[in-house]
Design a protein around this motif. Structure first.
Motif, PDB file in Angstrom:
ATOM      1  N   UNK A   1       9.017  23.407 -12.998  1.00 23.91           N
ATOM      2  CA  UNK A   1       8.990  21.903 -12.411  1.00 23.91           C
ATOM      3  C   UNK A   1       9.883  21.823 -11.030  1.00 23.91           C
ATOM      4  N   UNK A   2       9.216  21.472  -9.947  1.00 24.50           N
ATOM      5  CA  UNK A   2       9.947  21.225  -8.799  1.00 24.50           C
ATOM      6  C   UNK A   2       9.903  19.612  -8.473  1.00 24.50           C
ATOM      7  N   UNK A   3      11.284  19.176  -8.685  1.00 22.73           N
ATOM      8  CA  UNK A   3      11.539  17.872  -8.278  1.00 22.73           C
ATOM      9  C   UNK A   3      12.201  17.432  -7.043  1.00 22.73           C
ATOM     10  N   UNK A   4      12.065  16.303  -6.576  1.00 23.54           N
ATOM     11  CA  UNK A   4      12.579  16.011  -5.424  1.00 23.54           C
ATOM     12  C   UNK A   4      14.103  15.541  -5.775  1.00 23.54           C
ATOM     13  N   UNK A   5      15.360  15.847  -5.032  1.00 23.93           N
ATOM     14  CA  UNK A   5      16.442  15.371  -5.440  1.00 23.93           C
ATOM     15  C   UNK A   5      16.861  14.043  -5.196  1.00 23.93           C
ATOM     16  N   UNK A   6      17.570  13.463  -6.005  1.00 21.86           N
ATOM     17  CA  UNK A   6      17.728  11.992  -6.187  1.00 21.86           C
ATOM     18  C   UNK A   6      19.362  11.781  -6.120  1.00 21.86           C
ATOM     19  N   UNK A   7      19.695  10.600  -5.912  1.00 24.04           N
ATOM     20  CA  UNK A   7      21.037  10.193  -6.095  1.00 24.04           C
ATOM     21  C   UNK A   7      21.925  10.692  -7.218  1.00 24.04           C
ATOM     22  N   UNK A   8      21.132  10.886  -8.412  1.00 25.99           N
ATOM     23  CA  UNK A   8      21.847  11.189  -9.404  1.00 25.99           C
ATOM     24  C   UNK A   8      21.724  12.615 -10.142  1.00 25.99           C
TER      25      UNK A   8
ATOM     26  N   UNK B   1      11.709  25.194 -16.575  1.00 25.27           N
ATOM     27  CA  UNK B   1      13.147  25.243 -15.689  1.00 25.27           C
ATOM     28  C   UNK B   1      12.650  24.171 -15.006  1.00 25.27           C
ATOM     29  N   UNK B   2      13.791  23.285 -14.304  1.00 27.06           N
ATOM     30  CA  UNK B   2      13.392  22.166 -13.517  1.00 27.06           C
ATOM     31  C   UNK B   2      14.412  22.556 -12.149  1.00 27.06           C
ATOM     32  N   UNK B   3      13.886  22.623 -11.220  1.00 26.23           N
ATOM     33  CA  UNK B   3      14.424  22.804  -9.802  1.00 26.23           C
ATOM     34  C   UNK B   3      14.237  21.781  -8.945  1.00 26.23           C
ATOM     35  N   UNK B   4      15.385  21.174  -8.502  1.00 24.65           N
ATOM     36  CA  UNK B   4      15.556  19.881  -7.622  1.00 24.65           C
ATOM     37  C   UNK B   4      15.572  20.656  -6.260  1.00 24.65           C
ATOM     38  N   UNK B   5      14.497  20.488  -5.333  1.00 21.27           N
ATOM     39  CA  UNK B   5      14.570  21.104  -3.887  1.00 21.27           C
ATOM     40  C   UNK B   5      13.532  20.133  -3.175  1.00 21.27           C
ATOM     41  N   UNK B   6      14.094  19.983  -2.046  1.00 24.37           N
ATOM     42  CA  UNK B   6      13.107  19.136  -0.691  1.00 24.37           C
ATOM     43  C   UNK B   6      11.993  20.095  -0.505  1.00 24.37           C
ATOM     44  N   UNK B   7      11.186  19.208   0.284  1.00 25.69           N
ATOM     45  CA  UNK B   7       9.956  19.951   0.710  1.00 25.69           C
ATOM     46  C   UNK B   7      10.080  21.091   1.772  1.00 25.69           C
TER      47      UNK B   7
ATOM     48  N   UNK C   1      22.698  25.652  -6.373  1.00 23.71           N
ATOM     49  CA  UNK C   1      23.895  25.024  -6.864  1.00 23.71           C
ATOM     50  C   UNK C   1      23.445  24.827  -8.503  1.00 23.71           C
ATOM     51  N   UNK C   2      24.465  25.069  -9.288  1.00 26.40           N
ATOM     52  CA  UNK C   2      24.036  24.759 -10.550  1.00 26.40           C
ATOM     53  C   UNK C   2      25.486  24.602 -11.487  1.00 26.40           C
ATOM     54  N   UNK C   3      25.303  23.850 -12.463  1.00 28.20           N
ATOM     55  CA  UNK C   3      26.430  23.395 -13.312  1.00 28.20           C
ATOM     56  C   UNK C   3      27.081  24.424 -14.191  1.00 28.20           C
ATOM     57  N   UNK C   4      28.311  24.675 -14.350  1.00 30.77           N
ATOM     58  CA  UNK C   4      28.954  25.594 -14.979  1.00 30.77           C
ATOM     59  C   UNK C   4      28.593  25.774 -16.373  1.00 30.77           C
TER      60      UNK C   4
ATOM     61  N   UNK D   1      24.542  18.099 -14.738  1.00 31.94           N
ATOM     62  CA  UNK D   1      25.271  18.308 -15.738  1.00 31.94           C
ATOM     63  C   UNK D   1      24.858  18.047 -17.213  1.00 31.94           C
ATOM     64  N   UNK D   2      23.746  17.253 -17.370  1.00 29.99           N
ATOM     65  CA  UNK D   2      23.095  16.728 -18.749  1.00 29.99           C
ATOM     66  C   UNK D   2      22.087  18.124 -18.949  1.00 29.99           C
ATOM     67  N   UNK D   3      21.761  18.693 -18.126  1.00 24.86           N
ATOM     68  CA  UNK D   3      20.912  19.873 -18.306  1.00 24.86           C
ATOM     69  C   UNK D   3      19.475  19.386 -17.996  1.00 24.86           C
ATOM     70  N   UNK D   4      19.227  18.329 -17.366  1.00 25.79           N
ATOM     71  CA  UNK D   4      17.646  17.827 -17.074  1.00 25.79           C
ATOM     72  C   UNK D   4      17.649  18.715 -15.967  1.00 25.79           C
ATOM     73  N   UNK D   5      18.087  19.194 -15.161  1.00 27.96           N
ATOM     74  CA  UNK D   5      17.938  19.974 -13.951  1.00 27.96           C
ATOM     75  C   UNK D   5      18.904  21.235 -14.112  1.00 27.96           C
TER      76      UNK D   5
END
Length: 301
Positions: free
Chosen positions: A130-137, A100-106, A275-278, A143-147
């Motif tokens: 996997x915790x990753x930093x949010x980016x512009x995309x 599971x990939x979670x986009x989250x700030x520090x 937030x998550x995609x439908x 939507x693609x399922x990468x996050x």
């Protein structure tokens, strides 16, 4: 050659093979006997075989050799179809191997990640986070399922994203134990006269949300230190006379080393949401992940 057969026909064949009785089979399927008879007619056409004949006793039906031959593969086929249909909702954490990939700030990561990791590793030993930093995309990656999840306090409503508020937080101001100003309440004049530390995740910035609110009051503060991450906050504050104004849930983690105060100006509360995609809303693994996140938030108190 294309064979016109659907799940309903296979279910009818399975029920008749198990019950050997049209009335009971129709009852189990929740359909009328005439509907089942219609399905049997279609099955006979597909397989070019009677499949079932009336028993000599007149009670029930007897499968033909072709029907018995089909029975050998039918159970596995139906099980495979069931997994295809309901498998997205089926998730067994003990046996799952998924990332599971979670986009989250520090800042929110400091608050949520420790409890979430512990909760997941306790029951799902092969699930990776996997915790990753949010980016512009980030939205495109949702939507693609990468996050899988975006945890943020600044994302607006969108048609394609689902959203659930996690919690609200308020600001506090921190200083080192034994600060020369003392440990009494802060007034606005003192606050503006003292030196401050700010977090600039983009690097090198000396102004933040607080400075915008001060400017609206015609005031400024002395921001003398800018750092790129929150991990440095307690160390720098403990070894300097700087003040720092951040979320209370973050600063309370360091309350044994720092004195905490209410800031002397009205700061709107911080709101954190998931937030998550439908596309993932009904996915069993995703539902399980969100439930673990909600439990982690509830455990924060």
């Amino acid at each position: 050659m294309t064979v016109d057969i659907d799940h309903g026909l296979l279910m009818a064949l399975d029920a008749l093979l198990k019950e050997r009785n049209v009335t009971k089979a129709a009852l189990n399927l929740g359909i009328t006997q005439s509907s089942l008879s219609a399905r049997l007619t279609r099955l006979r056409a597909v397989f070019a075989d009677p499949l079932f004949v009336t028993a000599t006793s007149g009670r029930g039906v007897v499968p033909t050799p072709r029907a018995l031959e089909l029975q050998e593969d039918l159970a596995g086929l139906l099980d495979h179809i069931d997994r295809m249909v309901v498998g997205r909702r089926s998730f067994h954490p003990k046996d799952a191997r998924r990332t599971f990939v979670i986009a989250i700030r520090e800042n929110p990561a400091y608050i949520l990640a420790p409890g979430l990791v512990a909760r997941i590793m306790e029951v799902a030993p092969n699930v990776r986070l996997a915790f990753v930093h949010p980016t512009w995309n980030t939205r495109e990656k949702l939507e693609s399922g990468e996050i899988d999840l975006l945890i943020s306090g600044s994302e607006g409503e969108t048609v394609d994203l689902m959203k659930r508020r996690l919690f609200q937080d308020h600001f506090m101001t921190a200083q080192r134990n034994g600060h020369p100003r003392g440990d009494g309440p802060l007034d606005l004049d003192t606050y503006c006269d003292l030196t401050h530390l700010v977090i600039s995740t983009d690097g090198g910035g000396f102004s933040g949300h607080v400075d915008g609110l001060l400017a609206a009051l015609g005031r400024t503060r002395k921001v003398m230190v800018s750092i790129p991450n929150y991990a440095l906050v307690p160390t720098i504050l403990s070894n300097s006379d700087c003040l720092c104004t951040l979320s209370s849930r973050l600063l309370l983690r360091f309350s044994h080393d720092l004195d905490l105060f209410d800031p002397p100006l009205d700061l709107p509360p911080l709101e954190l949401s998931a937030l998550w995609h439908r596309r993932n809303h009904e996915d069993g693994g995703h539902i399980w992940l969100r439930e673990r996140l909600y439990e982690t938030v509830a455990n924060l108190g």
